[in-house]
Design a protein around this motif. Structure first.
Motif, short mmCIF file in Angstrom:
data_model
loop_
_atom_site.label_atom_id
_atom_site.label_comp_id
_atom_site.label_asym_id
_atom_site.label_seq_id
_atom_site.Cartn_x
_atom_site.Cartn_y
_atom_site.Cartn_z
N HIS A 106 0.83 -1.22 0.00
CA HIS A 106 0.00 0.00 0.00
C HIS A 106 0.85 1.26 0.00
CE1 HIS A 106 -4.01 -1.78 0.34
NE2 HIS A 106 -3.40 -2.74 1.00
N ASP A 113 -7.11 -2.23 -1.45
CA ASP A 113 -8.01 -3.22 -0.86
C ASP A 113 -9.41 -2.81 -1.31
OD1 ASP A 113 -5.98 -4.53 0.49
OD2 ASP A 113 -6.24 -3.33 2.31
N GLU A 156 -5.79 -13.09 0.16
CA GLU A 156 -6.46 -11.79 0.26
C GLU A 156 -7.14 -11.47 -1.08
OE1 GLU A 156 -4.16 -8.51 1.67
OE2 GLU A 156 -3.66 -9.49 3.57
N HIS A 159 -7.22 -7.72 -2.16
CA HIS A 159 -6.02 -6.89 -2.36
C HIS A 159 -5.53 -7.04 -3.80
CE1 HIS A 159 -2.05 -5.09 -0.97
NE2 HIS A 159 -1.74 -5.62 -2.15
#
Ligand SMILES: [Zn+2]
Length: 190
Positions: A106, A113, A156, A159
């Motif tokens: 990030h 996300d 994830e 993501h």
């Protein structure tokens, strides 16, 4: 005479470090092996943002609502976030789902996300749509379910990492995670 079989050597990744930021084969990398300087704070990439907007519009045509839950995160913000998880779950557990400061994708401004950042997102129509179509817009699902040991992170499905359409499609079609695709690892030094 038998023809001599051609030996194809494993491609060696081209790793360049520019002002403390690592590029592997030209792709900016932030993972457990490769960190970012604390003052690296580009904000959300405009190119990634517009690619997301294009993707959200494409998803909407299929009746899928995508929204950004988390985009750019600074080194200091990530430090607080990671510490909160360490306090709650311990370092070993926190390392499976939260990056140490300087190691979060990030912080690159190239990761988002989307929607619901929890296991409840797994298997939803939105997650399935992303898995099938994100690469068409230049994104990959960065931490796939079957690559946990290589990426160093739990699955994830929310993501996504922006790579541009050409590279995202190549990674998607390879069936590899980004580390495998580039021939690098994701392991903390200590
Ligand atoms: Zn994320």
């Amino acid at each position: 005479a038998e023809p001599t079989p051609e030996v194809t050597p494993e491609p060696t990744p081209d790793i360049q470090v520019v002002d403390g930021v690592t590029y592997v084969n030209g792709i900016l990398i932030a993972n457990k092996s490769y960190g970012l300087p604390a003052d690296y704070a580009p904000g959300v990439s405009e190119e990634a943002q517009s690619a997301f907007e294009e993707m959200a519009a494409g998803a909407a045509e299929d009746g899928i609502n995508l929204y950004i839950a988390s985009g750019f995160r600074s080194y200091d913000y990530q430090a607080k976030l990671y510490q909160r998880y360490v306090d709650r779950d311990g370092k070993e557990e926190a390392d499976t789902y939260s990056a140490r400061p300087g190691h979060s994708e990030h912080q690159t401004g190239l990761a988002f996300d989307l929607n619901e950042v929890s296991d409840a997102f797994i298997g939803t129509p939105e997650a399935e749509w992303l898995a099938a179509h994100a690469h068409e817009y230049g994104f990959i699902i960065r931490y796939p379910a079957d690559k946990v040991e290589i990426t160093g992170y739990k699955y994830e499905p929310w993501h996504v990492r922006y790579l541009g359409k050409e590279t995202a499609a190549a990674v998607y079609e390879s069936g590899l995670c980004l580390e495998e695709y580039l021939g690098i690892d994701s392991v903390y030094a200590d």
